[in-house]
Scaffold this motif. Structure first.
Motif, PDB file in Angstrom:
ATOM      1  N   ALA A 174      -1.730  -0.867  20.950  1.00 57.10           N
ATOM      2  CA  ALA A 174      -0.361  -1.386  20.953  1.00 57.10           C
ATOM      3  C   ALA A 174       0.457  -0.754  19.830  1.00 57.10           C
ATOM      4  O   ALA A 174       1.678  -0.696  19.906  1.00 57.10           O
ATOM      5  CB  ALA A 174      -0.364  -2.914  20.817  1.00 57.10           C
ATOM      6  N   LYS A 183       2.997   1.742  13.490  1.00 61.98           N
ATOM      7  CA  LYS A 183       3.794   2.198  14.622  1.00 61.98           C
ATOM      8  C   LYS A 183       5.055   2.917  14.158  1.00 61.98           C
ATOM      9  O   LYS A 183       5.707   3.605  14.913  1.00 61.98           O
ATOM     10  CB  LYS A 183       4.151   1.017  15.522  1.00 61.98           C
ATOM     11  CG  LYS A 183       5.188   0.099  14.910  1.00 61.98           C
ATOM     12  CD  LYS A 183       5.417  -1.137  15.756  1.00 61.98           C
ATOM     13  CE  LYS A 183       4.577  -2.274  15.234  1.00 61.98           C
ATOM     14  NZ  LYS A 183       4.915  -3.581  15.745  1.00 61.98           N
ATOM     15  N   VAL A 230      13.385   3.662  11.906  1.00 63.42           N
ATOM     16  CA  VAL A 230      12.038   3.105  12.066  1.00 63.42           C
ATOM     17  C   VAL A 230      11.641   2.250  10.861  1.00 63.42           C
ATOM     18  O   VAL A 230      10.895   1.297  10.998  1.00 63.42           O
ATOM     19  CB  VAL A 230      10.962   4.172  12.387  1.00 63.42           C
ATOM     20  CG1 VAL A 230      11.191   4.808  13.722  1.00 63.42           C
ATOM     21  CG2 VAL A 230      10.883   5.233  11.320  1.00 63.42           C
ATOM     22  N   CYS A 256       7.880   6.314  22.383  1.00 68.07           N
ATOM     23  CA  CYS A 256       7.911   5.117  21.546  1.00 68.07           C
ATOM     24  C   CYS A 256       9.150   5.118  20.662  1.00 68.07           C
ATOM     25  O   CYS A 256      10.014   5.980  20.771  1.00 68.07           O
ATOM     26  CB  CYS A 256       6.654   5.058  20.692  1.00 68.07           C
ATOM     27  SG  CYS A 256       6.650   6.288  19.372  1.00 68.07           S
ATOM     28  N   LEU A 257       9.215   4.170  19.758  1.00 68.96           N
ATOM     29  CA  LEU A 257      10.377   4.078  18.862  1.00 68.96           C
ATOM     30  C   LEU A 257      10.597   5.343  18.050  1.00 68.96           C
ATOM     31  O   LEU A 257      11.726   5.698  17.751  1.00 68.96           O
ATOM     32  CB  LEU A 257      10.242   2.853  17.932  1.00 68.96           C
ATOM     33  CG  LEU A 257       9.255   2.899  16.760  1.00 68.96           C
ATOM     34  CD1 LEU A 257       9.616   1.836  15.748  1.00 68.96           C
ATOM     35  CD2 LEU A 257       7.846   2.750  17.212  1.00 68.96           C
TER      36      LEU A 257
END
Lengths: 199, 758
Positions: free
Chosen positions: B228, B643, B656, B93-94
Motif C-alpha cells: 500500500a 510513500k 508530497v 502514485c502521488l
C-alpha cells in the motif's frame, strides 16, 4: 445527464490512503502548499495490538443545499444545472465566510492568492466527457463520479455519511461512501496532512 | 519556478530537431491531445505526450505531460486505453502526480560547479562545461596513471532506472569505466543484497510471479511487505484488493500497523525486527509436529529437508522450535503463531509474500532462505495462487525481451555497494582488493542512503580520495561533498524508452534541458572524447539510433516510427506468471545443483561459514534486545520506505511533503515513559549519531520498536562535520554499515537507539 445531480462515490473500504487523488488535484488546479481541495484524512483508533486506521478521501460534496452559496456575500458561488457547485475566484473577496460555514471545510483560504478556492468537480473535464482528475488518478479505483442516483444504484451499500463526518442534514451532500466495519468504532484522532485532531 | 517563461519561448525554437513527434492516441476517457506538430510551433497551444516514471520504486507507471510554450503545465497518467480490472491502466502514485514540481524545483542544479570550501561544506563556484569536462578528464587520467583504473570507484545509484539509454543503475557508469580500462564497481543493492545472494541457494534463481495470480489466493501472509505504501509493481495494490474482494484472508506481519495492515489485514501480527526466522521456525514446528506438511511435495521437490526438520524439532540442538520458544523472542503470542501455522498449512493455495525489510538485518541471509523453505513445506510453490516467499520489491510482469545497452569489458574489482565507506577508508590495508582515490556518483545519493552516515562523511573527506565527481539534479547531501558537481536533466528533457510494468513506452524529449543541464550520456560522451574513446562510447551512433537499434530487439515494439507515434505498447497482464510452474507441473529440475529446492545446501555447507548454516536457522541479531548494548539503547530502530519518496528522491517536492509529517513513530508506552507527547521534538541517538525530529506517538507500532522512514535529506547543524546533529530526520545517521556475514550486504534495520525529549 443534465438535471441529474452529479457527485462522488468514495469507497472507504478500498482506499489505501495513498494520496494520489490529492496530489493529482493539486497539480490540475495548480495549488501551492496549503490548500488541498481533495484531501485524504486518516481516521485512527483502537489500541495496540488492535489499532485501526482508515482513510477518507473527500473534496467538495457539491451539496444539494450548498451553504457556501448562501453565505457568500458577493455571489461567487453558483450551482450548475448538473449540481456542481462552482466558485468563481475572480469574484471572491477573500472574506472566508464560506471556509467557516462549510461543514466539510471544502472551501479553503489560499494565502498565496488571498482568496478562497475549492473543488469544482473538474467541470472543464466533465464538460468534455472526462472524469475529474482525482477519479482518473485513483490507484485502487475507489473513487467514482457521476449522477448520484446511478452511483447509489451501482453501490447499494453506499451511505451518505459516516459517524466521523458532519450531519448530512445541514447541506445534503451529493456524496456516497462505501463504509467499512471500523467506521462504527470510536476514533481517537483524525490526521489531516500535518494537522492532527484528537477526537 | 526560477526560469522565466521568456526563456522557454526562446528555447522552443530548439525543439524542431528534437523528438517532439505527434502521438496518435486512441483515447478513451482520455485528455485533449493536440498533435505536437501543430503545438510545438504555435505559441499558446497545448500538446500532450506520454512518458514513463522511471524511478526505483518497483513500479513503472505512465506519466503524461501537458506542454505549452515549452513548459509542462500539468500532468496526466495512463488514459490511452480504457481501464479494465484484468489489464488496468498503468496509473501512477502521488509522486508521479507531483513530478512537475520536481522538474521545476527551485533547487535544480543549473550549471557545472567546482568546490571551493571544505568537502561537504557545500560551497561551490560556477564553471563552464568546457572547464568541467577538461577537469573531469584530467582527474581520471591522473588517477588512472598513478594508481590504475581500479582506484576509480563507480558509484552508480538508482536515480534513473529501467531505461534503454539513460539508466544510471548498473549501466552508464560501469559502461564508461569499463571502456576506460576498468574501475571498481558495485554489486548487490542496498535494497536486496542478502536475498539476492542467499535465495538462489534454495530456489536456484530469483524468478517471480505476477500480481494477478493473487486473485486465486485464499490466504495471504504479507510478511514485511507493504504494497500500500511501496508500489511493488504498478497495480499490485489493486490486484490485492481484487483478491480481498474475492474473499482472500490476509495476515500482515510487520512491526508497524502499515497502510497495508490497515487496508488489507484481517489479522495484524506485530513482530520484533530481526526475529522473522524464529517465528517461521515455530510455524514449521507446528506444521511438522501436527503432521500438516505437504509431505508429497517435500519429498518430491526438496533436498535436505530432514536436516531442517532436525533443527526444527530440536533433534539437532536439543531445542524444539516451539511457539512457546518463539514467543519471547518474537513478541508474538504462541497461540497466534499456532493459528497462523495451521491455517497456512490447511488452506491452499496460500501465499507467503515477503518484502525486503526482514533481510536488511544482521543475518538477512537466513530469512531469505527460510521463507521459501516454509512455502515448500506447505506445497505452495509453483502453483497458481501460491507463492514461493521470494523477498521482493516488485511482482513479475511479462517481458518484451528488449536488450540493454552493450556492456563490453570488465571491472577491475567489484564489491557490495554498501561497503563503500569502509572501502574508501581502509582500502588494501583493510583487506579490500583496491585503494580508492576517485569516485564518480551517477544517480546516487549514497551519503544519505547508506548505513552509518557519519562514517560515510569521514570516508568522503579522507585525504586518499583525491576527487569526487557527482552527477545530480539537485543539491543533495551527497552533492554537497562533490569536488565537481554536474547538473543532470530530467526524464522529460531527453529521449528514451522505458520498460513500464507490462509495457514499453517511448519517452520523447518533451521540454528542452533546463538551465545548462545535460544528460549523463552527453557528459560521458564529452569526457570520452577527451580521453580518446568517444567512438567506442557512442558506437558512432546518435542517441536515437541506439534506441532504434535496441527497440528492434523487442518482441513487442513495432517499427521505430510507429512506436514513436504510438508511444505505449502493452503485454497482456491477465495471463498469470507463476514462478517455478515448469518445475512443479512439468517436472523440469529446479536450477540448483540437485535440481530440487535446497532447504539444505551443500554449497553453503562447503563454504564453512559458522554464521551461514546449511539450513536456515534463527541467529539473534547483534544489535537486538538481548545485546548488552540494549541497556544503553533499548529501542529497536527501523527505517522503512515512505510513500512520499522513492528512497531520497522527491524529498524536495513540497506537494508530497505536505500529505503527512515526517516523524519518528513511537508507541504511547515508550513515549509516556520518556515524557514524550505527540509532535514534541525529540532526540534519537546512539553511538553513531543523533537526529532531532518530531515524535509521532501512535498505537500503530509495537512497543520497543521505533520507525523513521528512510530518505529524508540529511540536514546537519554543522555542514561537513562528522557527528553533527541532523535536523531533517535522516535515518542513516543512526543505522550501521556492518555487512551481513555471508552476502556482505547491508543490515540497516539491525539498529538500537535511545529516544529522549530534547
Amino acid at each position: 445527464m443534465a438535471n441529474k445531480q452529479l457527485g462522488f462515490f468514495i469507497n472507504v473500504e478500498r482506499c489505501i490512503g495513498c494520496h494520489a487523488c490529492e496530489v493529482a488535484c493539486k497539480d490540475k488546479n495548480d495549488l501551492e502548499v496549503g490548500p488541498r481541495w481533495r484531501r485524504v484524512r486518516i481516521v485512527e483508533g483502537g489500541a495496540y495490538p488492535k489499532p485501526f486506521a482508515y482513510s477518507i478521501s473527500m473534496a467538495c460534496n457539491h451539496c444539494k443545499d450548498p451553504i457556501c452559496v448562501k453565505v457568500c456575500p458577493v455571489g461567487a458561488y453558483t450551482k450548475r444545472e448538473d449540481g456542481l457547485v462552482i466558485h468563481d475566484q475572480s469574484r471572491c473577496i477573500g472574506c472566508r465566510y464560506c471556509t467557516f460555514a462549510c461543514p466539510y471545510a471544502a472551501p479553503q483560504f489560499d494565502e498565496s492568492k488571498g482568496k478562497a478556492g475549492k473543488c469544482s468537480g473538474c467541470h472543464d473535464l466533465v464538460d468534455k466527457g472526462q472524469e475529474p482528475i482525482c477519479v482518473q488518478a485513483c490507484i485502487l479505483r475507489a473513487l467514482e463520479f457521476g449522477p448520484l442516483e446511478e452511483l447509489q444504484q451501482k453501490h447499494p451499500g453506499a451511505v451518505q455519511s459516516l459517524p466521523v463526518l458532519p450531519d448530512p442534514k445541514v447541506t445534503d451532500p451529493s456524496v456516497r461512501l462505501q463504509p467499512r466495519p471500523e467506521v462504527n468504532s470510536r476514533p481517537a484522532r483524525i490526521v489531516d496532512g500535518h494537522r492532527t485532531r484528537q477526537v | 519556478m526560477g526560469v522565466s517563461r521568456r526563456t522557454f519561448l526562446a528555447w522552443s525554437g530548439l525543439l524542431g530537431g528534437a523528438a517532439l513527434v505527434a502521438p496518435s492516441l486512441g483515447l478513451s476517457g482520455g485528455g485533449l491531445v493536440e498533435t505536437a506538430a501543430e503545438a510545438a510551433g504555435e505559441e499558446g497551444k497545448e500538446a500532450a505526450y506520454y512518458t514513463a516514471c522511471a524511478r526505483n520504486c518497483g513500479s513503472k507507471c505512465i506519466l503524461k505531460a501537458y506542454v505549452k510554450d515549452g513548459v509542462i503545465t500539468r500532468m496526466g497518467s495512463d488514459d490511452a486505453v480504457a481501464d479494465d480490472p484484468n489489464n488496468p491502466q498503468l496509473r501512477m502514485c502521488l509522486r508521479g502526480w507531483s513530478y512537475r514540481k520536481r522538474v521545476y524545483a527551485p533547487d535544480r542544479l543549473k550549471y557545472p560547479m567546482k568546490r571551493v570550501g571544505k568537502r561537504g561544506e557545500g560551497k561551490f563556484e560556477r564553471i563552464s562545461w568546457d572547464e568541467a569536462f577538461d577537469l573531469y578528464a584530467q582527474w581520471l587520467k591522473e588517477v588512472k596513471a598513478q594508481f590504475g583504473p581500479g582506484a576509480i570507484y563507480c558509484m552508480d545509484g538508482s536515480g534513473s532506472i529501467d531505461l534503454a539509454l539513460h539508466s544510471t543503475w548498473r549501466q552508464l557508469g560501469p559502461r564508461f569505466f569499463r571502456m576506460y580500462g576498468g574501475g571498481t564497481e558495485q554489486t548487490l543493492s542496498y535494497s536486496s543484497g542478502a536475498r539476492t545472494v542467499a535465495t538462489p541457494y534454495t530456489l536456484g534463481n530469483l524468478a517471480n510471479s505476477s500480481a494477478p495470480t493473487f486473485r486465486q489466493t485464499k490466504l495471504m501472509l504479507m510478511w514485511g511487505w507493504n504494497p500500500a505504501e511501496n508500489g511493488m509493481g504498478t497495480n499490485t495494490a489493486y490486484f490485492l484488493r481484487q483478491a480481498k474482494e474475492r474473499g482472500c484472508k490476509v495476515y500482515v506481519i510487520d512491526p508497524r500497523f502499515t497502510d497495508t495492515a490497515a487496508s488489507y489485514a484481517d489479522v495484524w501480527v506485530p513482530l520484533k525486527p530481526g526475529t522473522d526466522v524464529a517465528m517461521m521456525s515455530a510455524m514449521a514446528w507446528v506444521i511438522i509436529n501436527e503432521k500438516l506438511q505437504d509431505q508429497g511435495f517435500v519429498e518430491k521437490y526438496t533436498e535436505g529437508w530432514q536436516e531442517w526438520f532436525d533443527y526444527i524439532t530440536g533433534k539437532e540442538d536439543g531445542q524444539p522450535k516451539t511457539p512457546e520458544w518463539a514467543e519471547p523472542i518474537t513478541g508474538v503470542q504462541a497461540n497466534l503463531i499456532r493459528q497462523m501455522a495451521r491455517e497456512y498449512a490447511a488452506v491452499k493455495p496460500a501465499a507467503l509474500v515477503m518484502g525486503l525489510g526482514p533481510q536488511r538485518t544482521a543475518y538477512g541471509e537466513q530469512v531469505a532462505r527460510c521463507g521459501p523453505s516454509l512455502a515448500a513445506l506447505t506445497g505452495n510453490i509453483g502453483i497458481l495462487g501460491g507463492y514461493h516467499a521470494l523477498m521482493n520489491w516488485m511482482m513479475a510482469f511479462p517481458s518484451d525481451g528488449m536488450k540493454t545497452l552493450p556492456m563490453p569489458g570488465k571491472p577491475t574489482a567489484a564489491l557490495p555497494c554498501n561497503q563503500w565507506p569502509d572501502l574508501f577508508l581502509k582500502g588494501k590495508s583493510g583487506g579490500y582488493p583496491v585503494d580508492i582515490h576517485m569516485a564518480v556518483a551517477t544517480g546516487a545519493n549514497y551519503l544519505n542512503q547508506g548505513g552509518n552516515l557519519n562514517k560515510a562523511i569521514t570516508a568522503l573527506q579522507n585525504e586518499g580520495l583525491k576527487y569526487f565527481v557527482v552527477h545530480e539534479q539537485f543539491m543533495t547531501p551527497t552533492a554537497k561533498f562533490a569536488d565537481l558537481l554536474l547538473p543532470i536533466n530530467s526524464l522529460f528533457e531527453r529521449m528514451d524508452i522505458a520498460h513500464a510494468n507490462g509495457a514499453a513506452v517511448f519517452m520523447p524529449q518533451i521540454i528542452p534541458s533546463l538551465y545548462e543541464s545535460k544528460s549523463d550520456w552527453e557528459i560521458m560522451t564529452q569526457v570520452a572524447r577527451r580521453l580518446g574513446f568517444e567512438q567506442e562510447w557512442t558506437g558512432g551512433k546518435t542517441e536515437e539510433a541506439w534506441l532504434k537499434e535496441l527497440a528492434a530487439t523487442s518482441k513487442l515494439i513495432p517499427d521505430w516510427e510507429t512506436f514513436k507515434k504510438q508511444q505505449i505498447v502493452r503485454l497482456d497482464l491477465a495471463t498469470p506468471i507463476v514462478a517455478f510452474k515448469e518445475q512443479v507441473q512439468d517436472g523440469k529440475p529446479f536450477p540448483t545443483p540437485s535440481g530440487k529446492i535446497e532447504i539444505s545446501s551443500k554449497r553453503i555447507k562447503e563454504a564453512n561459514n559458522p554464521k551461514m548454516p546449511a539450513v536456515p536457522k534463527y541467529i539473534a541479531d547483534w544489535e537486538s534486545p538481548g545485546d548488552p548494548l540494549a541497556q544503553k539503547y533499548p529501542l529497536q530502530f527501523i527505517a522503512p520506505h515512505s510513500k512520499q519518496r522513492v528512497h531520497s528522491a522527491f524529498h524536495n517536492v513540497p506537494w508530497v511533503r505536505e500529505v503527512e509529517p515526517h516523524a519518528l513513530w513511537i508507541n504511547p508506552v515508550d513515549a509516556a515513559s520518556r515524557g514524550i507527547q505527540n509532535d514534541d521534538t525529540i532526540r534519537i541517538f546512539n553511538d553513531r549519531g543523533e537526529v532531532h525530529i518530531i515524535a509521532w506517538v501512535t498505537e500503530r507500532i509495537m512497543p520497543g520498536v521505533v520507525a523513521l522512514t528512510e530518505g529524508a535529506w540529511y540536514d546537519p547543524e554543522e555542514p561537513g562535520k562528522p557527528g553533527s546533529i541532523d535536523r531533517a530526520g535522516c535515518a542513516n545517521v543512526l543505522t550501521s554499515d556492518r555487512p551481513t556475514p555471508f552476502a556482505g550486504a547491508t543490515s540497516q534495520h539491525t539498529c538500537l537507539v535511545q529516544v529522549a525529549r530534547r
